[in-house]
Structures are given as structure tokens and as C-alpha cells.
Write an enzyme that holds these catalytic residues in place. Structure first.
Site, PDB file in Angstrom:
ATOM      1  N   GLY A  36       0.843  -1.205   0.000  1.00  0.00           N
ATOM      2  CA  GLY A  36       0.000   0.000   0.000  1.00  0.00           C
ATOM      3  C   GLY A  36       0.871   1.244   0.000  1.00  0.00           C
ATOM      4  N   TYR A  49      -1.360   7.390   1.375  1.00  0.00           N
ATOM      5  CA  TYR A  49      -1.077   8.514   2.275  1.00  0.00           C
ATOM      6  C   TYR A  49      -0.372   8.061   3.547  1.00  0.00           C
ATOM      7  CZ  TYR A  49      -3.621  11.784  -0.624  1.00  0.00           C
ATOM      8  OH  TYR A  49      -4.000  12.595  -1.672  1.00  0.00           O
ATOM      9  N   GLU A  90      -1.514   3.847  12.867  1.00  0.00           N
ATOM     10  CA  GLU A  90      -0.827   5.100  12.537  1.00  0.00           C
ATOM     11  C   GLU A  90      -1.699   6.283  12.979  1.00  0.00           C
ATOM     12  OE1 GLU A  90       2.306   5.653  11.560  1.00  0.00           O
ATOM     13  OE2 GLU A  90       1.558   7.618  12.126  1.00  0.00           O
ATOM     14  N   PHE A  91      -1.059   7.246  13.632  1.00  0.00           N
ATOM     15  CA  PHE A  91      -1.802   8.402  14.143  1.00  0.00           C
ATOM     16  C   PHE A  91      -1.474   9.697  13.404  1.00  0.00           C
ATOM     17  CE2 PHE A  91      -1.584   5.360  17.682  1.00  0.00           C
ATOM     18  CZ  PHE A  91      -2.931   5.248  18.005  1.00  0.00           C
ATOM     19  N   LYS A 143      -7.009   2.862  18.205  1.00  0.00           N
ATOM     20  CA  LYS A 143      -6.994   3.693  16.992  1.00  0.00           C
ATOM     21  C   LYS A 143      -8.401   4.244  16.712  1.00  0.00           C
ATOM     22  CE  LYS A 143      -6.077   5.689  13.246  1.00  0.00           C
ATOM     23  NZ  LYS A 143      -5.374   6.963  13.187  1.00  0.00           N
ATOM     24  N   ASN A 146      -9.645   8.393  17.125  1.00  0.00           N
ATOM     25  CA  ASN A 146     -10.339   9.169  16.091  1.00  0.00           C
ATOM     26  C   ASN A 146     -11.729   9.586  16.550  1.00  0.00           C
ATOM     27  OD1 ASN A 146      -8.266   9.343  14.327  1.00  0.00           O
ATOM     28  ND2 ASN A 146      -9.047   7.876  12.847  1.00  0.00           N
ATOM     29  N   GLY A 206     -17.342  21.687   9.085  1.00  0.00           N
ATOM     30  CA  GLY A 206     -17.517  20.244   9.299  1.00  0.00           C
ATOM     31  C   GLY A 206     -16.230  19.523   8.975  1.00  0.00           C
ATOM     32  N   CYS A 218     -10.689   9.513   7.282  1.00  0.00           N
ATOM     33  CA  CYS A 218     -10.662   8.668   8.485  1.00  0.00           C
ATOM     34  C   CYS A 218     -11.818   8.855   9.454  1.00  0.00           C
ATOM     35  CB  CYS A 218      -9.346   8.893   9.225  1.00  0.00           C
ATOM     36  SG  CYS A 218      -7.927   8.367   8.274  1.00  0.00           S
ATOM     37  N   PHE A 219     -12.084  10.091   9.876  1.00  0.00           N
ATOM     38  CA  PHE A 219     -13.004  10.282  11.003  1.00  0.00           C
ATOM     39  C   PHE A 219     -14.362   9.618  10.773  1.00  0.00           C
ATOM     40  CE2 PHE A 219     -10.960  14.371  12.931  1.00  0.00           C
ATOM     41  CZ  PHE A 219      -9.967  13.582  13.481  1.00  0.00           C
TER      42      PHE A 219
HETATM   43  N1  LIG Z   1      -4.778   8.889   5.409  1.00  0.00           N
HETATM   44  C1  LIG Z   1      -4.460   9.044   6.678  1.00  0.00           C
HETATM   45  O1  LIG Z   1      -4.176  10.144   7.131  1.00  0.00           O
HETATM   46  C2  LIG Z   1      -4.441   7.869   7.610  1.00  0.00           C
HETATM   47  C3  LIG Z   1      -3.866   8.019   8.867  1.00  0.00           C
HETATM   48  C4  LIG Z   1      -3.835   6.928   9.735  1.00  0.00           C
HETATM   49  C5  LIG Z   1      -4.352   5.709   9.337  1.00  0.00           C
HETATM   50  N2  LIG Z   1      -4.914   5.586   8.096  1.00  0.00           N
HETATM   51  C6  LIG Z   1      -5.379   4.257   7.690  1.00  0.00           C
HETATM   52  O2  LIG Z   1      -4.355   3.676   6.865  1.00  0.00           O
HETATM   53  C7  LIG Z   1      -4.920   2.858   5.838  1.00  0.00           C
HETATM   54  C8  LIG Z   1      -4.442   3.350   4.474  1.00  0.00           C
HETATM   55  O3  LIG Z   1      -4.914   4.668   4.277  1.00  0.00           O
HETATM   56  P1  LIG Z   1      -4.373   5.578   3.088  1.00  0.00           P
HETATM   57  O4  LIG Z   1      -4.955   6.925   3.294  1.00  0.00           O
HETATM   58  O5  LIG Z   1      -2.895   5.419   2.966  1.00  0.00           O
HETATM   59  O6  LIG Z   1      -5.077   4.852   1.834  1.00  0.00           O
HETATM   60  P2  LIG Z   1      -4.752   5.051   0.286  1.00  0.00           P
HETATM   61  O7  LIG Z   1      -5.991   4.722  -0.434  1.00  0.00           O
HETATM   62  O8  LIG Z   1      -4.073   6.374   0.060  1.00  0.00           O
HETATM   63  O9  LIG Z   1      -3.650   3.926  -0.020  1.00  0.00           O
HETATM   64  C9  LIG Z   1      -3.906   2.561   0.020  1.00  0.00           C
HETATM   65  C10 LIG Z   1      -3.131   1.901  -1.126  1.00  0.00           C
HETATM   66  O10 LIG Z   1      -3.247   0.479  -0.995  1.00  0.00           O
HETATM   67  C11 LIG Z   1      -3.238  -0.074  -2.312  1.00  0.00           C
HETATM   68  N3  LIG Z   1      -3.764  -1.442  -2.254  1.00  0.00           N
HETATM   69  C12 LIG Z   1      -5.009  -1.865  -1.944  1.00  0.00           C
HETATM   70  N4  LIG Z   1      -5.068  -3.199  -1.957  1.00  0.00           N
HETATM   71  C13 LIG Z   1      -3.839  -3.649  -2.292  1.00  0.00           C
HETATM   72  C14 LIG Z   1      -3.269  -4.951  -2.459  1.00  0.00           C
HETATM   73  N5  LIG Z   1      -3.985  -6.051  -2.253  1.00  0.00           N
HETATM   74  N6  LIG Z   1      -1.968  -5.029  -2.803  1.00  0.00           N
HETATM   75  C15 LIG Z   1      -1.229  -3.920  -2.990  1.00  0.00           C
HETATM   76  N7  LIG Z   1      -1.706  -2.656  -2.839  1.00  0.00           N
HETATM   77  C16 LIG Z   1      -2.996  -2.532  -2.491  1.00  0.00           C
HETATM   78  C17 LIG Z   1      -4.102   0.877  -3.106  1.00  0.00           C
HETATM   79  O11 LIG Z   1      -3.861   0.757  -4.495  1.00  0.00           O
HETATM   80  C18 LIG Z   1      -3.660   2.234  -2.525  1.00  0.00           C
HETATM   81  O12 LIG Z   1      -2.628   2.836  -3.298  1.00  0.00           O
HETATM   82  C19 LIG Z   1      -6.430   2.936   6.052  1.00  0.00           C
HETATM   83  O13 LIG Z   1      -6.819   1.853   6.851  1.00  0.00           O
HETATM   84  C20 LIG Z   1      -6.616   4.229   6.829  1.00  0.00           C
HETATM   85  O14 LIG Z   1      -7.763   4.220   7.631  1.00  0.00           O
HETATM   86  C21 LIG Z   1      -4.949   6.627   7.221  1.00  0.00           C
HETATM   87  O1  LIG Z   2     -10.259  21.847  15.438  1.00  0.00           O
HETATM   88  C1  LIG Z   2     -10.420  21.252  14.362  1.00  0.00           C
HETATM   89  C2  LIG Z   2      -9.517  20.280  13.879  1.00  0.00           C
HETATM   90  C3  LIG Z   2      -9.773  19.653  12.660  1.00  0.00           C
HETATM   91  N1  LIG Z   2     -10.880  19.989  11.947  1.00  0.00           N
HETATM   92  C4  LIG Z   2     -11.164  19.282  10.674  1.00  0.00           C
HETATM   93  O2  LIG Z   2     -11.157  17.887  10.926  1.00  0.00           O
HETATM   94  C5  LIG Z   2     -10.751  17.167   9.769  1.00  0.00           C
HETATM   95  C6  LIG Z   2      -9.641  16.193  10.113  1.00  0.00           C
HETATM   96  O3  LIG Z   2      -8.469  16.904  10.431  1.00  0.00           O
HETATM   97  P1  LIG Z   2      -7.162  16.199  11.027  1.00  0.00           P
HETATM   98  O4  LIG Z   2      -7.551  15.313  12.136  1.00  0.00           O
HETATM   99  O5  LIG Z   2      -6.182  17.240  11.323  1.00  0.00           O
HETATM  100  O6  LIG Z   2      -6.624  15.374   9.756  1.00  0.00           O
HETATM  101  P2  LIG Z   2      -6.642  13.820   9.381  1.00  0.00           P
HETATM  102  O7  LIG Z   2      -5.558  13.626   8.396  1.00  0.00           O
HETATM  103  O8  LIG Z   2      -8.022  13.397   9.024  1.00  0.00           O
HETATM  104  O9  LIG Z   2      -6.172  13.071  10.723  1.00  0.00           O
HETATM  105  C7  LIG Z   2      -7.057  12.342  11.572  1.00  0.00           C
HETATM  106  O10 LIG Z   2      -7.290  11.059  11.060  1.00  0.00           O
HETATM  107  C8  LIG Z   2      -6.081  10.285  10.870  1.00  0.00           C
HETATM  108  C9  LIG Z   2      -6.494   8.995  10.190  1.00  0.00           C
HETATM  109  O11 LIG Z   2      -6.932   8.027  11.062  1.00  0.00           O
HETATM  110  C10 LIG Z   2      -5.419  10.074  12.224  1.00  0.00           C
HETATM  111  O12 LIG Z   2      -4.239   9.300  12.065  1.00  0.00           O
HETATM  112  C11 LIG Z   2      -5.101  11.422  12.846  1.00  0.00           C
HETATM  113  O13 LIG Z   2      -4.531  11.242  14.143  1.00  0.00           O
HETATM  114  C12 LIG Z   2      -6.379  12.236  12.941  1.00  0.00           C
HETATM  115  O14 LIG Z   2      -6.086  13.556  13.426  1.00  0.00           O
HETATM  116  C13 LIG Z   2     -10.331  18.236   8.744  1.00  0.00           C
HETATM  117  O15 LIG Z   2     -11.395  18.454   7.839  1.00  0.00           O
HETATM  118  C14 LIG Z   2     -10.094  19.468   9.596  1.00  0.00           C
HETATM  119  O16 LIG Z   2     -10.280  20.658   8.887  1.00  0.00           O
HETATM  120  C15 LIG Z   2     -11.770  20.947  12.409  1.00  0.00           C
HETATM  121  O17 LIG Z   2     -12.773  21.242  11.768  1.00  0.00           O
HETATM  122  N2  LIG Z   2     -11.498  21.555  13.607  1.00  0.00           N
END
Ligand SMILES: NC(=O)c1ccc[n+]([C@@H]2O[C@H](COP(=O)([O-])OP(=O)(O)OC[C@H]3O[C@@H](n4cnc5c(N)ncnc54)[C@H](O)[C@@H]3O)[C@@H](O)[C@H]2O)c1
Ligand SMILES: O=c1ccn([C@@H]2O[C@H](COP(=O)(O)OP(=O)(O)O[C@H]3O[C@H](CO)[C@@H](O)[C@H](O)[C@H]3O)[C@@H](O)[C@H]2O)c(=O)[nH]1
Length: 460
Positions: A11, A14, A163-164, A218, A222, A269, A274-275
Site C-alpha cells: 500500500g 497517504y 498510525e496516528f 486507533k 479518532n 464540518g 478517516c473520522f
Molecule cells: N490517510 C491518513 O491520514 C491515515 C492516517 C492513519 C491511518 N490511516 C489508515 O491507513 C490505511 C491506508 O490509508 P491511506 O490513506 O494510505 O489509503 P490510500 O488509499 O491512500 O492507499 C492505500 C493503497 O493500498 C493499495 N492497495 C489496496 N489493496 C492492495 C493490495 N492487495 N496489494 C497492494 N496494494 C494494495 C491501493 O492501491 C492504494 O494505493 C487505512 O486503513 C486508513 O484508515 C490513514
Molecule cells: O479543530 C479542528 C480540527 C480539525 N478539523 C477538521 O477535521 C478534519 C480532520 O483533520 P485532522 O484530524 O487534522 O486530519 P486527518 O488527516 O483526518 O487526521 C485524523 O485522522 C487520521 C487517520 O486516522 C489520524 O491518524 C489522525 O490522528 C487524525 O487527526 C479536517 O477536515 C479538519 O479541517 C476541524 O474542523 N477543527
């Protein structure tokens, strides 16, 4: 404890991209290979031009430049990378299910299951398998079952390492995490992963729990974070009717050290991938254990957030004399927050959809989001045809073009550059009265009113 020399991450999204880049940077002796089924994404990660990386995050390009093709590799050869690694992170997407049982609520685990099955099929040596994706509590049980029933006598240890990081500050968050959480059953496997983090994270910030606490922490983190936003947004509506100012209320309560000042910004909003997904999943899990009060409690966070998005566009329409039909509305910002090109669940998508249904025309500018992405976000809602969306929504690469002849400007994302625009010029180019709806409370009311705008912010 097992010395890890090769890591594979399935994967390249992000989470996978930035997380592995930071691990590679801090562990030059470990080879990290990120694999993905999406060949275009891998090609973009390998692009010589670092502005073409598939993800925009401040500081990411520098780390990729430093590590790529030294000890950080991007590849589509998933089987090879799995086979060569002692530790495999699963960092695939876990979106809300769009079909079948749990549709609209439960996490879709098909991608994670496919990862586990691929690992089971391909592995010829013992592996530590790390859940990096956000997963429902007890998912490790299913993964264990898939891995342990291969019949090929390979030892698999499963760890949960959620991951946070937040988008827009991913590199900062990864370099200075509040904590790293590792859940598992094998002490040896836990310590192998802890050692990787110890190369830059202080030991006392790496915490160990059982698998289920880690998985559930986790979703809980969130839920708590989103709950704060919905709580302050609920108060913002009351502020608008009583003369209280939500910024002042946030400051006043945030200085109470028991409450704390972070995550109390009223907004149009919350968005992001994630949220909403994680709370819906928590609600689904609670209901599946027949905990209806628990489920209702957390579901209210989502209900409040949907209300806040709708309330924003309702207020805009009402203020524009109850109709936006044939009027041009300029949207500044499409990303779900500043400093990212990610638009998943962005409030801008839903606000635009509502305005289009009221026959407005919409012009959008975002410094990092492409026109194609904006159009595909709208098309995904299936409210109208692609041609209709294309004709009604103009996407521009210059903010001053977006606002020209507009009846109102709606600020959807808190990009810093919006504050520095020449608002006098913007005022002059707009229809009068010129309205601003500041969905992020980033502009100064008195300044905007002095220019001549009719300025509406959240909770004021
Ligand atoms: N985006 C964030 O800020 C964030 C933060 C913390 C946790 N998470 C969690 O992390 C996970 C990934 O989120 P993301 O935002 O990176 O997703 P994303 O969609 O950006 O990336 C996931 C990637 O996995 C690939 N994929 C899917 N199935 C596959 C397979 N079988 N083999 C190889 N590649 C494959 C997809 O093509 C994609 O590129 C989710 O569970 C999400 O909830 C996300
Ligand atoms: O006071 C605040 C803070 C945030 N937001 C909004 O809330 C959303 C989420 O923001 P933020 O939490 O900063 O970004 P994410 O990348 O979605 O990160 C959250 O979701 C991730 C995926 O699970 C977690 O890893 C992070 O800890 C958690 O903060 C965005 O639309 C922000 O604009 C508000 O409206 N008010």
C-alpha cells in the site's frame, strides 16, 4: 530479538508512503520496499520530478529524495518484496463498505484480506505481519486464521501498529510522534518492531499493549478527536443565535488544562478519509455487540457533522435572499484541510452538490487539487450527469478568476494563502452586495466589513 534487514509495505498511499519514507530515513541499514497494485501510483512515486509524487505533504519530497533508490524502493512486484522481507506492513485502504451486510457502516476488509492471502501464498520464510491500516477490533484474529492455515509450516506473528499521523503534518507527526503503539502476542516480534522506531522515537513513547487494545485504541482516538469538533460545532450554532462568539468560547474553555486547546476549531464540518469511516465502523461494531446506547452515542458525532455541512450551505442560500439559482458562488479550497491534496469526504464536495441542486453555478480554486479530481469527486455522488457537473462547475487555477462576478465567496479550506489575498481587489470584482461565508474563520471580520463585504463566519 530478530534483526530486521528487509521491510515490505503493501500500500503506497497517504500512510504507506510517508511512514516508510521516515522509517527508511532513520534506519539506513534496513531496505524498505513499498509495493502497490496501482502501477500509476508506483510510477509517480518513482518520478524523477519530485513535484509529481502522488501525495503532497510538506517535507515528504526531501525525504524521498534522500532515501529513494538507496534504501527506499517503490515497486509493483508485490510477491518478490513479500518473499524477501522479514517484516511486512499492511497499509492498504479500509473504506466504508458500499455493498452487502454493513453497507454504509462497516469497514470493507477485502483489501486487507487479499494482502493476508497473498502473504500466505507467497511466503517461504517466517514473517512478522504488521497491521498499519486502521481495522475493526479483532481483525487480527481473522488475519491469523488466514496465515496459520496455509499448511506450509511458516511462523507468522501478527502485530497491530496503528498510525496516528494527520495529513498536512504527516512528516512532522512521524518524526515527533506523541506515541507509537504496538500491540501483539509475541514479545520477540513486538521488540523487533520497537527497535525500528527506537532509532528516532524516545523509548518511553513506544507503548506495548495486547492486540485488541491496540486495534481499538486507533478507532477510539479518532472518535474522541472528531467528537471534540462536533461538540464545538454544536456550540457554534448556539453562538450564532445568542451573540456569543465561538472563537472566544473555544479559547475560554481550551485554557482549562483538563479540556486542552487543540481540536476546538469550529468549521464547516470535518472531512478526511478517516473520522467518518472510523466512527461508522465503531458504531457498527457496538451494534454488532448489541450495545445500542454506545452506538447511538458515537453516531451522534456524525449526525452533528452532517448537520454542520448542511447548515453552512443552507445559511448561504438563505442569506442570498433564499435563492442561488443562476448565481455564481466562488469556493476557495477543495481539500479537506490545508497542506494536503487529499479531498476524501471534504465538506466542499457536499456544499457544492447542495448549491448545484439549487441551480447555482460554482467556481472553485484550490492550490493543490486538480480540476479532474474536483469533477470526479462530484461525479462520485451520482447526483447528476458528468456533463451537467462539468457545465455547472468551473475549476480555475487562479483565485481571482474564481471570484470574478461572484455573488458570494465560500471559504472551504484554511489554506494560509487565502488570508494574504488582496481582498479589496476581490471585493471590486464581485457582484454587490458581496458576501463572504468563512467556513474556517480565517479572515478578520472587522477588516472584511471595512472593505465593504457582508461577512459571515461560523459561530459568530
Ligand atoms: N490517510 C491518513 O491520514 C491515515 C492516517 C492513519 C491511518 N490511516 C489508515 O491507513 C490505511 C491506508 O490509508 P491511506 O490513506 O494510505 O489509503 P490510500 O488509499 O491512500 O492507499 C492505500 C493503497 O493500498 C493499495 N492497495 C489496496 N489493496 C492492495 C493490495 N492487495 N496489494 C497492494 N496494494 C494494495 C491501493 O492501491 C492504494 O494505493 C487505512 O486503513 C486508513 O484508515 C490513514
Ligand atoms: O479543530 C479542528 C480540527 C480539525 N478539523 C477538521 O477535521 C478534519 C480532520 O483533520 P485532522 O484530524 O487534522 O486530519 P486527518 O488527516 O483526518 O487526521 C485524523 O485522522 C487520521 C487517520 O486516522 C489520524 O491518524 C489522525 O490522528 C487524525 O487527526 C479536517 O477536515 C479538519 O479541517 C476541524 O474542523 N477543527
Amino acid at each position: 530479538m530478530k534483526q530486521i534487514k528487509n521491510i515490505c509495505c503493501i500500500g503506497a498511499g497517504y500512510v504507506g508512503g510517508p511512514t516508510m519514507a521516515v522509517i527508511a530515513k532513520n534506519n539506513p541499514h534496513i531496505t524498505v520496499t513499498i509495493v502497490d497494485i496501482n502501477a500509476d501510483r508506483i510510477a509517480a512515486w518513482n518520478d524523477k520530478d519530485l513535484t509529481k509524487l502522488p501525495i503532497y505533504e510538506p517535507g515528504l519530497a526531501d525525504i524521498v529524495k534522500e532515501t529513494r533508490n538507496k534504501n527506499l524502493f517503490f515497486s509493483t512486484d508485490i510477491n518478490k518484496a513479500i518473499d524477501q522481507s522479514e517484516m511486512i506492513f499492511m497499509s492498504v485502504n479500509t473504506p466504508t463498505k458500499t455493498y452487502g451486510k454493513g453497507k454504509g457502516m462497516a469497514a470493507d476488509l477485502k483489501y486487507i484480506e487479499l494482502c493476508a492471502r497473498t502473504i500466505a501464498d507467497v511466503a517461504t520464510t517466517d514473517k512478522i505481519v504488521v497491521e498499519k491500516s486502521t481495522l475493526p477490533v479483532r481483525t487480527a484474529e481473522a488475519i491469523k486464521s488466514i496465515l496459520h492455515n496455509t499448511g506450509n509450516h511458516i511462523n507468522f506473528h501478527i502485530l497491530s501498529n496503528p498510525e496516528f499521523l494527520a495529513e498536512g503534518t504527516a512528516i512532522k507527526d512521524l518524526l515527533n510522534p506523541d506515541r507509537v503503539l504496538i500491540g501483539g502476542e509475541s514479545e520477540e516480534a513486538i521488540e523487533s518492531l520497537a527497535k525500528i522506531y527506537e532509532s528516532w522515537v524516545p523509548k518511553n513513547q513506544i507503548i506495548r499493549t495486547n492486540l485488541w487494545s491496540s486495534e481499538l485504541s486507533k478507532l477510539t482516538a479518532n472518535a474522541f478527536l472528531a467528537q471534540r469538533i462536533s461538540s464545538i460545532n454544536a456550540i457554534s450554532e448556539l453562538c450564532e443565535l445568542t451573540g456569543a462568539n465561538v472563537n472566544e468560547v473555544s479559547k475560554a474553555i481550551g485554557m482549562d488544562s483538563r479540556i486542552g486547546s487543540k481540536f476546538l476549531k469550529a468549521s464547516v464540518g470535518f472531512g478526511g478519509s478517516c473520522f467518518q469511516k472510523d466512527i461508522l465502523n465503531l458504531v457498527y461494531i457496538a451494534r454488532s455487540y448489541h450495545l445500542n446506547e454506545v452506538a447511538d452515542y458515537w453516531e451522534q458525532v456524525i449526525i452533528m457533522n452532517d448537520h454542520q455541512k448542511r447548515r453552512f450551505s443552507d445559511r448561504l442560500i438563505k442569506t442570498l435572499y433564499n435563492t442561488v439559482s443562476g448565481k455564481k458562488i466562488a469556493l476557495l479550497g477543495w481539500a479537506f484541510k490545508k497542506d494536503t491534496n487529499d479531498t476524501r469526504e471534504s465538506a466542499a464536495i457536499y456544499v457544492t452538490d447542495h448549491l448545484l441542486s439549487e441551480q447555482a453555478t460554482v467556481s472553485v480554486y484550490d492550490p493543490k487539487v486538480s480540476s479532474e479530481k474536483m469533477q470526479s469527486d462530484l461525479n462520485y455522488l451520482n447526483t447528476r450527469t458528468e456533463d451537467e457537473n462539468f457545465n455547472l462547475v468551473q475549476t480555475v487555477s487562479n483565485p481571482y478568476d474564481a471570484v470574478k462576478n461572484a455573488h458570494a465567496v465560500a471559504i472551504m479550506t484554511e489554506w494560509d494563502e487565502f488570508i494574504t489575498y488582496d481582498w479589496e481587489i476581490i471585493y471590486k470584482s464581485m457582484k454587490k452586495p458581496a458576501f463572504i461565508f468563512d467556513g474556517r474563520n480565517i479572515l478578520e471580520k472587522s477588516k472584511m466589513e471595512a472593505i465593504g463585504f457582508e461577512y459571515h463566519a461560523i459561530g459568530q
